[in-house]
Structures are given as structure tokens and as C-alpha cells.
Design a protein around this motif. Structure first.
Motif, mmCIF file in Angstrom:
data_model
loop_
_atom_site.group_PDB
_atom_site.id
_atom_site.type_symbol
_atom_site.label_atom_id
_atom_site.label_comp_id
_atom_site.label_asym_id
_atom_site.label_seq_id
_atom_site.Cartn_x
_atom_site.Cartn_y
_atom_site.Cartn_z
ATOM 1 N N GLY A 1 0.840 -1.212 0.000
ATOM 2 C CA GLY A 1 0.000 0.000 0.000
ATOM 3 C C GLY A 1 0.861 1.244 0.000
ATOM 4 O O GLY A 1 0.695 2.136 0.831
ATOM 5 N N LYS B 1 6.692 8.135 2.749
ATOM 6 C CA LYS B 1 7.360 7.643 3.960
ATOM 7 C C LYS B 1 8.600 6.807 3.643
ATOM 8 O O LYS B 1 9.574 6.814 4.393
ATOM 9 N N ASP C 1 0.808 -1.627 -4.782
ATOM 10 C CA ASP C 1 -0.407 -0.847 -4.541
ATOM 11 C C ASP C 1 -1.447 -1.198 -5.597
ATOM 12 O O ASP C 1 -1.121 -1.576 -6.719
ATOM 13 N N ALA D 1 -1.138 -4.599 -7.501
ATOM 14 C CA ALA D 1 -1.827 -5.832 -7.104
ATOM 15 C C ALA D 1 -2.665 -5.572 -5.869
ATOM 16 O O ALA D 1 -2.446 -4.598 -5.149
ATOM 17 N N ASP D 2 -3.619 -6.460 -5.651
ATOM 18 C CA ASP D 2 -4.333 -6.511 -4.374
ATOM 19 C C ASP D 2 -3.439 -7.334 -3.458
ATOM 20 O O ASP D 2 -3.221 -8.522 -3.689
ATOM 21 N N TYR D 3 -2.903 -6.696 -2.424
ATOM 22 C CA TYR D 3 -1.926 -7.407 -1.589
ATOM 23 C C TYR D 3 -2.552 -8.479 -0.706
ATOM 24 O O TYR D 3 -1.845 -9.173 0.015
HETATM 25 C C1 LIG Z 1 -4.380 4.434 3.939
HETATM 26 S S1 LIG Z 1 -3.544 4.548 2.394
HETATM 27 C C2 LIG Z 1 -1.853 4.653 2.957
HETATM 28 C C3 LIG Z 1 -0.921 5.184 1.924
HETATM 29 C C4 LIG Z 1 0.535 5.315 2.379
HETATM 30 N N1 LIG Z 1 1.129 4.002 2.644
HETATM 31 C C5 LIG Z 1 0.644 6.171 3.612
HETATM 32 O O1 LIG Z 1 1.127 5.660 4.619
HETATM 33 O O2 LIG Z 1 0.261 7.331 3.564
HETATM 34 C C6 LIG Z 1 -3.695 2.891 1.810
HETATM 35 C C7 LIG Z 1 -2.902 2.579 0.551
HETATM 36 O O3 LIG Z 1 -3.007 1.176 0.303
HETATM 37 C C8 LIG Z 1 -3.508 0.945 -1.008
HETATM 38 N N2 LIG Z 1 -4.391 -0.225 -0.886
HETATM 39 C C9 LIG Z 1 -5.552 -0.311 -0.201
HETATM 40 N N3 LIG Z 1 -6.042 -1.561 -0.274
HETATM 41 C C10 LIG Z 1 -5.170 -2.284 -1.030
HETATM 42 C C11 LIG Z 1 -5.111 -3.641 -1.447
HETATM 43 N N4 LIG Z 1 -6.058 -4.528 -1.105
HETATM 44 N N5 LIG Z 1 -4.051 -4.034 -2.182
HETATM 45 C C12 LIG Z 1 -3.068 -3.152 -2.544
HETATM 46 N N6 LIG Z 1 -3.083 -1.857 -2.170
HETATM 47 C C13 LIG Z 1 -4.106 -1.423 -1.417
HETATM 48 C C14 LIG Z 1 -4.215 2.214 -1.425
HETATM 49 O O4 LIG Z 1 -4.230 2.386 -2.822
HETATM 50 C C15 LIG Z 1 -3.411 3.287 -0.691
HETATM 51 O O5 LIG Z 1 -2.327 3.724 -1.458
#
Ligand SMILES: C[S@@+](CC[C@H](N)C(=O)[O-])C[C@H]1O[C@@H](n2cnc3c(N)ncnc32)[C@H](O)[C@@H]1O
Length: 325
Positions: A89, A95, A113, A140-142
Motif C-alpha cells: 500500500g 514515507k 499498490d 496488485a491486491d496485496y
Molecule cells: C491508507 S492509504 C496509505 C498510503 C501510504 N502508505 C501512507 O502511509 O500514507 C492505503 C494505501 O493502500 C492501497 N491499498 C488499499 N487496499 C489495497 C489492497 N487490497 N491491495 C493493494 N493496495 C491497497 C491504497 O491504494 C493506498 O495507497
């Protein structure tokens, strides 16, 4: 190494339109109605989330950034030289810069992401600023299994997982345990996992963080309906829904909902979804974990908690977890 050589082509494993439609139809057919929060992040959703991070009410980002800044040297020492960094994500990639500035010769950075265009732009920008760093973005969906791209060079590499932003709180505790278990499998024995987790606190701080005065979080939440209209041809009237942020003390979580302002029917392909006035679609959870509660969750997922750092006001925590060798 120049930018073009160090930045690899994005690996696209993102969910397709059929999966999106199936999730939306399933969620709107359920009672109570729900939609998976991962779909909040299309290009516009990611742009709005980046604006949320800068809001005065949204304490998590600035608190975690300050913590990471003060602990980057500790993290670099724990990671050692030549590490492979996998960020789950990764969002705008703000960060990771703090860690990259401290780490000794990282071998590879893999940002993962679901939001493709945003991921691609973030990887480009990082490649400009860290031209010697090999970057291999994975869209990808992690929560689904995927494999890591090959690492350049030879010799064993320590793998370091990074999951900031309190995104772990978007899972239920059971889902969080399953995710952490999967991450440990992906990273392998002897690796390190660094997780940012939001701490429980007074609802007078929590609720405005998810319902800011400028209405950016409301726009972020409502954008999901706009996305469903655009990509799936649904007929949501955005003016007939409002954003709501609720503290659920029994579950120790913030919840985001979209509240139907009137009785209405929403068409989506062959379906029509009926809403009563006041009925909601539950779009996101953000669980808040005390230090011990999160360490317990990590243990249940097979990790050995090594360090936990919090800010002086005890708003946010960073957990360093070892995957046993
Ligand atoms: C709350 S934001 C945090 C972004 C960043 N890591 C930060 O700390 O500011 C969540 C991030 O995870 C990604 N994300 C949410 N669900 C996801 C999933 N199932 N698979 C991959 N990425 C995902 C979103 O696109 C977003 O960029």
C-alpha cells in the motif's frame, strides 16, 4: 545506473472490472450493505487521500512521519546493508523516502499498490530522486498471493516489509492476522516487517480525523459511488448520499459510511438496489490497536515482536516484527 535502467516496467496484477462488479453487487446485496475499502483508491481516490494526509485533523500521517524520521537510523541498523524493501500500500511513496535516505545500499524497492496510475507516478518520482535504486512496482491486491520480482546482483538479501499509514487497521483483526501471515510467507524466514498502527484515543480526536471540516474525507468516500457509476454504469445520485464517520467503541474502530438521504432505488446493470432513508453503505473500518493488542495479533500471525515505538502523545505506533528464521 540511469533512471530508465533502474525503474522496471510495472507488473500489473490489479483486479479487473469483473471482480469489481462482483464485489459491488455482492456488497450492495448484503445486509447491512457494504463495499470493500480497497476500491476507494482509483486515481481520484488516491489524489484525495494524499490531500487527507495534509489536513490538520489527520494526525496519523504527520505523527508517523515524525516517528519514522527519528527512528530511520534504528530501522537501517536492523535492516542492514543491501536489503530488499517491499512496501504494501505504498501510495505516494512519501514515507519510504525517510527509510531510503537512511538505509545502506538497498538492493531493490518493490512498491505494491492497487491504484495503478498513482503507483506509476510515485515510482517515476522516486526513480528521479533515487537514480541508483532499482525499483520494481507491482500493481496488485496485496491480499491475493503474488511473487516478488527477481533481485539484481548476487548473495543473500535481507527482506524488509513496510506497511505504514495504519492501513493494517482497514482489515478486521482476523483479516489482519491472515494478511500478516501471507506477508511473512512472501518475505521469508529471517526477514523484518515494519507496521504503522494507529493507537486508540478519544473520539474527539478520532472522529474529525475521518470527517474533516473541509470535506475532503467526505469527497474521498463519495468518490467510490462516482467510480461505480463510471466503471460499472450504475445510477447513484451522489447528492442523495452523505458521508458519516462513526466511532465504534465495542470494536475499537472508526467506521466510514455513506448514508442514504431518502428512500431510493439505484440501478446497476440488471440489478436495482433499494435503500431506506438513513440506511448506510459501510465503506471502511480503521481499527485502533493498543501496543499489546497489536503485538498479540503479530504473534498470532507467527512473528516475534522486536520493537515498538510511539510518539510522546501516544497517538501512533510503529511495530518492528521479526519473521523467525
Ligand atoms: C491508507 S492509504 C496509505 C498510503 C501510504 N502508505 C501512507 O502511509 O500514507 C492505503 C494505501 O493502500 C492501497 N491499498 C488499499 N487496499 C489495497 C489492497 N487490497 N491491495 C493493494 N493496495 C491497497 C491504497 O491504494 C493506498 O495507497
Amino acid at each position: 545506473m540511469n533512471v530508465a535502467r533502474s525503474l522496471r516496467e510495472l507488473q500489473d496484477l490489479s483486479p479487473g472490472l469483473d471482480e469489481f462488479r462482483e464485489s459491488v453487487v455482492g456488497g450492495l446485496s448484503a445486509s447491512p450493505k457494504t463495499l470493500p475499502c480497497k476500491f476507494l483508491y482509483d486515481a481520484e481516490g488516491s489524489r484525495l487521500f494524499d490531500r487527507i494526509c495534509d489536513l490538520p485533523e489527520y494526525y496519523p500521517t504527520r505523527t508517523e512521519v515524525a516517528l519514522l524520521r527519528s527512528r530511520a537510523g534504528d530501522i537501517a541498523a536492523l535492516a542492514g546493508p543491501g536489503a530488499v524493501l517491499v512496501e504494501f500500500g505504498s501510495g505516494a511513496g512519501v514515507k519510504i523516502r525517510l527509510l531510503l535516505e537512511a538505509l545502506r545500499e538497498p538492493a531493490l524497492y518493490v512498491p505494491v499498490d492497487i491504484s495503478r496510475d498513482h503507483l506509476s507516478a510515485a515510482a517515476d518520482s522516486l526513480a528521479e530522486d533515487f537514480p541508483d535504486l532499482p525499483i520494481a512496482p507491482v500493481c496488485a491486491d496485496y491480499t491475493a498471493p503474488f511473487s516478488l520480482p527477481p533481485v539484481p546482483g548476487v548473495g543473500p538479501r535481507r527482506r524488509v516489509g513496510f506497511f505504514p499509514g495504519s492501513t493494517i487497521g482497514n482489515f478486521t483483526p482476523g483479516e489482519a492476522t491472515a494478511f500478516l501471515r501471507g506477508a511473512a510467507r512472501l518475505l521469508g524466514p529471517g526477514s523484518l516487517m515494519i507496521v504503522g498502527a494507529d493507537l486508540p484515543k478519544d473520539p474527539s480526536i478520532l472522529v474529525p480525523a475521518y470527517d474533516d471540516a473541509a470535506g475532503v474525507t467526505a469527497a474521498f468516500n463519495l468518490n467510490l459511488l462516482r467510480r461505480i457509476n463510471r466503471e460499472l454504469g450504475a445510477g447513484f445520485d451522489l447528492a442523495a448520499f452523505r458521508h458519516e464517520a462513526r466511532w465504534n467503541p465495542a470494536e475499537s474502530r472508526m467506521e466510514m459510511h455513506l448514508v442514504s438521504l431518502r428512500a431510493q432505488e439505484v440501478p446497476l446493470g440488471p440489478h436495482r438496489f433499494a435503500f431506506a432513508e438513513g440506511e448506510t453503505i459501510h465503506t471502511e473500518n480503521s481499527y485502533k490497536y493498543g501496543r499489546d493488542a497489536f503485538a498479540g495479533l503479530a504473534r498470532a500471525a507467527g512473528y516475534c515482536p522486536a520493537e515498538v515505538w510511539t510518539d510522546p502523545a501516544a497517538l501512533f505506533s510503529i511495530h518492528v516484527l521479526d519473521v523467525p528464521a
